[in-house]
Design an enzyme around this catalytic site. Structure first.
Site, short mmCIF file in Angstrom:
data_model
loop_
_atom_site.label_atom_id
_atom_site.label_comp_id
_atom_site.label_asym_id
_atom_site.label_seq_id
_atom_site.Cartn_x
_atom_site.Cartn_y
_atom_site.Cartn_z
N ARG A 251 -4.01 10.05 -7.55
CA ARG A 251 -4.84 9.32 -8.51
C ARG A 251 -6.14 8.85 -7.85
O ARG A 251 -6.12 8.25 -6.80
CB ARG A 251 -4.05 8.13 -9.09
CG ARG A 251 -2.88 8.58 -9.98
CD ARG A 251 -2.09 7.42 -10.51
NE ARG A 251 -1.34 6.73 -9.48
CZ ARG A 251 -0.59 5.65 -9.69
NH1 ARG A 251 -0.49 5.14 -10.90
NH2 ARG A 251 0.07 5.08 -8.70
N PHE B 171 -12.13 -6.97 -1.66
CA PHE B 171 -12.55 -7.16 -0.25
C PHE B 171 -12.17 -5.96 0.61
O PHE B 171 -12.94 -5.54 1.46
CB PHE B 171 -11.90 -8.43 0.31
CG PHE B 171 -12.73 -9.67 0.12
CD1 PHE B 171 -13.10 -10.09 -1.15
CD2 PHE B 171 -13.17 -10.42 1.20
CE1 PHE B 171 -13.87 -11.23 -1.35
CE2 PHE B 171 -13.94 -11.56 1.02
CZ PHE B 171 -14.28 -11.98 -0.25
N ALA C 60 0.86 -1.18 0.00
CA ALA C 60 0.00 0.00 0.00
C ALA C 60 0.89 1.23 0.00
O ALA C 60 1.98 1.22 0.60
CB ALA C 60 -0.91 0.00 1.23
N CYS D 17 -5.95 2.09 -7.66
CA CYS D 17 -6.27 0.67 -7.89
C CYS D 17 -7.64 0.18 -7.45
O CYS D 17 -8.23 -0.64 -8.16
CB CYS D 17 -5.19 -0.18 -7.25
SG CYS D 17 -3.61 0.05 -8.07
P1 NAD Z 1 2.76 3.79 -12.63
O1 NAD Z 1 1.91 4.46 -13.64
O2 NAD Z 1 3.27 4.55 -11.45
O3 NAD Z 1 4.03 3.13 -13.33
C1 NAD Z 1 3.98 2.44 -14.53
C2 NAD Z 1 5.23 2.79 -15.35
O4 NAD Z 1 5.27 1.94 -16.49
C3 NAD Z 1 5.25 4.22 -15.86
O5 NAD Z 1 6.39 4.91 -15.38
C4 NAD Z 1 5.27 4.07 -17.40
O6 NAD Z 1 6.04 5.05 -18.05
C5 NAD Z 1 5.88 2.68 -17.54
N1 NAD Z 1 5.59 2.06 -18.83
C6 NAD Z 1 4.39 1.93 -19.46
N2 NAD Z 1 4.53 1.28 -20.62
C7 NAD Z 1 5.86 0.98 -20.74
C8 NAD Z 1 6.63 0.31 -21.72
N3 NAD Z 1 6.05 -0.20 -22.82
N4 NAD Z 1 7.97 0.18 -21.53
C9 NAD Z 1 8.56 0.70 -20.41
N5 NAD Z 1 7.87 1.34 -19.45
C10 NAD Z 1 6.54 1.48 -19.61
O7 NAD Z 1 1.91 2.53 -12.13
P2 NAD Z 1 2.01 1.78 -10.71
O8 NAD Z 1 1.21 2.51 -9.70
O9 NAD Z 1 3.43 1.45 -10.44
O10 NAD Z 1 1.20 0.44 -11.04
C11 NAD Z 1 1.74 -0.53 -11.90
C12 NAD Z 1 0.88 -1.79 -11.76
O11 NAD Z 1 0.94 -2.28 -10.42
C13 NAD Z 1 -0.60 -1.58 -12.05
O12 NAD Z 1 -1.10 -2.74 -12.70
C14 NAD Z 1 -1.22 -1.47 -10.67
O13 NAD Z 1 -2.57 -1.91 -10.65
C15 NAD Z 1 -0.37 -2.40 -9.85
N6 NAD Z 1 -0.27 -2.09 -8.43
C16 NAD Z 1 -0.11 -0.79 -8.01
C17 NAD Z 1 0.03 -0.51 -6.64
C18 NAD Z 1 0.23 0.90 -6.15
O14 NAD Z 1 0.26 1.09 -4.95
N7 NAD Z 1 0.35 1.90 -7.00
C19 NAD Z 1 0.05 -1.56 -5.72
C20 NAD Z 1 -0.11 -2.87 -6.19
C21 NAD Z 1 -0.25 -3.12 -7.54
C1 UGA Z 2 -4.40 -0.72 -1.73
C2 UGA Z 2 -4.24 -2.04 -0.97
O1 UGA Z 2 -4.29 -1.77 0.43
C3 UGA Z 2 -2.91 -2.71 -1.32
O2 UGA Z 2 -2.83 -3.98 -0.69
C4 UGA Z 2 -2.82 -2.88 -2.83
O3 UGA Z 2 -1.57 -3.44 -3.19
C5 UGA Z 2 -2.98 -1.54 -3.52
O4 UGA Z 2 -4.26 -0.96 -3.12
C6 UGA Z 2 -3.01 -1.62 -5.00
O5 UGA Z 2 -3.31 -2.65 -5.57
O6 UGA Z 2 -2.74 -0.55 -5.57
P1 UGA Z 2 -3.50 1.76 -1.44
O7 UGA Z 2 -4.55 2.08 -2.44
O8 UGA Z 2 -2.12 2.25 -1.67
O9 UGA Z 2 -3.38 0.17 -1.28
O10 UGA Z 2 -3.94 2.30 0.00
P2 UGA Z 2 -4.98 1.78 1.11
O11 UGA Z 2 -4.34 1.91 2.42
O12 UGA Z 2 -5.56 0.47 0.77
O13 UGA Z 2 -6.12 2.89 1.02
C7 UGA Z 2 -6.97 2.99 -0.10
C8 UGA Z 2 -8.02 4.06 0.16
O14 UGA Z 2 -8.96 3.62 1.12
C9 UGA Z 2 -7.45 5.36 0.68
O15 UGA Z 2 -8.11 6.45 0.08
C10 UGA Z 2 -7.75 5.29 2.17
O16 UGA Z 2 -7.83 6.56 2.76
C11 UGA Z 2 -9.08 4.60 2.15
N1 UGA Z 2 -9.39 3.90 3.43
C12 UGA Z 2 -8.63 2.86 3.84
C13 UGA Z 2 -10.48 4.30 4.17
O17 UGA Z 2 -11.20 5.25 3.80
N2 UGA Z 2 -10.78 3.64 5.34
C14 UGA Z 2 -10.02 2.60 5.77
O18 UGA Z 2 -10.35 2.04 6.85
C15 UGA Z 2 -8.93 2.21 5.01
#
Ligand code: NAD
Ligand code: UGA
Length: 456
Positions: free
Chosen positions: A342, A222, A160, A272
């Site tokens: 985002r 969930f 997270a 996400c």
């Molecule tokens: P992001 O937008 O921060 O990073 C993605 C990067 O990929 C960008 O910098 C982009 O320029 C690069 N990219 C895109 N196409 C490319 C290509 N063809 N070659 C090289 N680079 C390329 O996205 P993110 O937040 O890191 O999320 C990435 C994935 O991980 C998503 O599927 C997201 O759902 C998942 N995820 C995100 C989080 C989170 O906390 N942000 C947590 C768990 C899972």
């Molecule tokens: C969430 C999941 O917690 C991660 O396990 C997952 O990897 C990630 O999405 C992802 O796939 O991107 P994140 O979105 O970074 O992580 O942050 P969270 O702590 O889950 O919070 C999500 C949102 O729910 C925030 O806006 C937060 O303020 C809100 N939230 C969370 C509430 O309003 N109440 C709560 O009790 C918990």
């Protein structure tokens, strides 16, 4: 130990690879991206994302066995394991628009990997993807008469934002899915060995590919569902004088329910939750499962309701007009300890306040740059002021939209004294001392508790 390449240097690719590099000094890790600015920032003192503790992790390995580069092809060619961690946003066009995952970036990577590879490789899905994406990827990777073998694994990321370093250092579990074939199991063990350098083996779960892919979407669904559930109850609390904090505590002490993710709020944000639930909805619909699709869609509908309900509450309590009133928005990031905006609920709140012709002053300790990019169409109605005291000066209302710890520590007497009267405070995070604020003279609204008012 294997050589690793990660395509995508974003919120996931950067921190996850930095942690692998820190924990596995013998593994060479190269993170590549097409965004040259991002790559340059990862190599500088000013990392491209704000994440507590991340600087130290990057510094520990940068230049030793952690490298950032824009040379995507070379890094793929050199690697034994290629993680793909590119963005998978919601599709905005064509079939499934507004719901399905846009897989174009993922597929481009698969094509590039196929194009430039000269040796067998393990390809790891790190991005969050619809279940059975690996099947499509394998078809792309093995198309034509390419003699090279690619073994696809799913290793979804559960970090997270704001707690990414702790989540990566000490995860509840690491999940790796692979084919139940000898080559699938061999690849899976190779990746297990990498994580086993710092994670106890009983926390490294291995499953089949489809279970791993689906578990990621399910986990986010969930978690978001819990937030929507408590937010639904928060509306009922306001109608009945129950206190949502007390209700959450009372149910959370039941060990079957558990206390986490029960904080009522203006709604969940982040890149996400919404995207992944809509993806789940789309998948259910694709398989003809309309009732499961409707069930999960309701989690997002409830979140939209909660965001809009907050603005309506502000409007109604401020005598049904906020035109030309100054409203200080404290916090724009989607949660504390990140600069990420985002899908932040603050975006909708600001847009709806602006549609009522309010003047909005946005303040946030880390998210100001992103906030400025989020609402270019509202430029003449929004001011940006990093100092919360200056933001609140002469305001008719203060709305706390992000749970930054620093907002708990503000001198609210000073803020109250500088505001227009009656001075309204809307706590979208239920994080302030509402009784103390009321005693100071504020009109205080908080989610699931309603309005404490001095007005008759
Ligand atoms: P992001 O937008 O921060 O990073 C993605 C990067 O990929 C960008 O910098 C982009 O320029 C690069 N990219 C895109 N196409 C490319 C290509 N063809 N070659 C090289 N680079 C390329 O996205 P993110 O937040 O890191 O999320 C990435 C994935 O991980 C998503 O599927 C997201 O759902 C998942 N995820 C995100 C989080 C989170 O906390 N942000 C947590 C768990 C899972
Ligand atoms: C969430 C999941 O917690 C991660 O396990 C997952 O990897 C990630 O999405 C992802 O796939 O991107 P994140 O979105 O970074 O992580 O942050 P969270 O702590 O889950 O919070 C999500 C949102 O729910 C925030 O806006 C937060 O303020 C809100 N939230 C969370 C509430 O309003 N109440 C709560 O009790 C918990």
């Amino acid at each position: 130990m294997p050589k690793i390449c990660c395509i995508g240097a974003g919120y996931v690719g950067g921190p996850t690879m930095a942690m692998i590099a820190k924990k596995c000094p013998e593994v060479q890790v190269t993170v590549v991206d097409i965004n040259a600015d991002r790559i340059a920032a990862w190599q500088s003192d000013d990392l491209p994302i704000y994440e507590p503790g991340l600087d130290e992790v990057v510094k520990a390995a940068l230049g030793r066995n952690l490298f950032f580069s824009t040379d995507v092809d070379q890094a793929i060619m050199d690697a034994d394991i290629v993680f793909v961690s590119v963005n998978t946003p919601t599709k905005t066009f064509g079939e499934g628009a507004g719901c399905a995952s846009d897989l174009q970036y993922w597929e481009l990577c698969a094509r590039r990997i196929k194009e430039v590879s000269t040796s067998d490789k393990i390809i790891v899905e790190k991005s969050t993807l619809p279940v059975r994406t690996a099947e499509a990827m394998e078809r792309v990777l093995h198309s034509g008469d390419n003699p090279i073998h690619f073994e696809v694994l799913s290793n979804p990321e559960f970090l997270a934002e704001g707690t990414a370093v702790a989540d990566l250092e000490n995860p509840d579990r690491v999940l790796i899915g692979g084919h139940e074939t000898p080559s699938g199991q061999k690849a899976l063990q190779t990746l297990v060995e990498v994580y086993a350098q710092w994670i106890p083996r009983d926390r490294i779960l291995t499953t089949n590919l489809w279970s791993a892919e689906l578990s990621k979407l399910t986990a986010n669904a969930f978690l978001a569902q819990r937030v929507s559930s408590i937010n639904a109850i928060s509306a009922l609390c306001e109608a009945t004088e129950a206190d949502v904090g007390e209700v959450a505590h009372a149910i959370g002490t039941d060990s079957r329910i558990g206390s986490k993710f029960l904080k009522a709020s203006i709604g969940f944000g982040g890149s996400c939750f919404k995207k992944d639930i809509l993806n789940l909805v789309y998948l259910c619909e694709t398989y003809g499962l309309q009732e499961p699709a409707d069930y999960w869609r309701q989690v997002v509908t409830m979140n939209d309701y909660q965001e809009t309900r907050f603005v309506k509450t502000m409007l109604h309590n401020m005598f049904n007009t906020i035109a030309n009133k100054r409203i200080a928005v404290l916090g724009f990031a989607f949660k504390a300890d990140t600069g990420d905006t985002r899908e932040s609920p603050a975006i909708r709140v600001c847009r709806e306040l602006a549609s009522e012709h309010a003047t909005i002053i946005v303040s946030d300790p880390e998210a100001m740059e992103n906030a400025k990019l989020d609402m270019p169409e509202l430029a003449d109605q929004i001011e940006f002021e990093e100092d919360p005291y200056k933001a609140a000066k002469d305001a008719h209302a203060v709305a706390v939209l992000t749970d930054w710890k620093l907002y708990k520590e503000l001198d609210f007497q000073r803020i109250y004294d500088s505001m227009q009267k009656p001075a309204f405070l809307f706590d979208g995070r239920n994080m302030l001392d509402h009784n103390a604020l009321f005693e100071m003279g504020f009109e205080v609204y908080s989610i699931g508790k309603g309005l404490k008012t001095h007005l008759k």
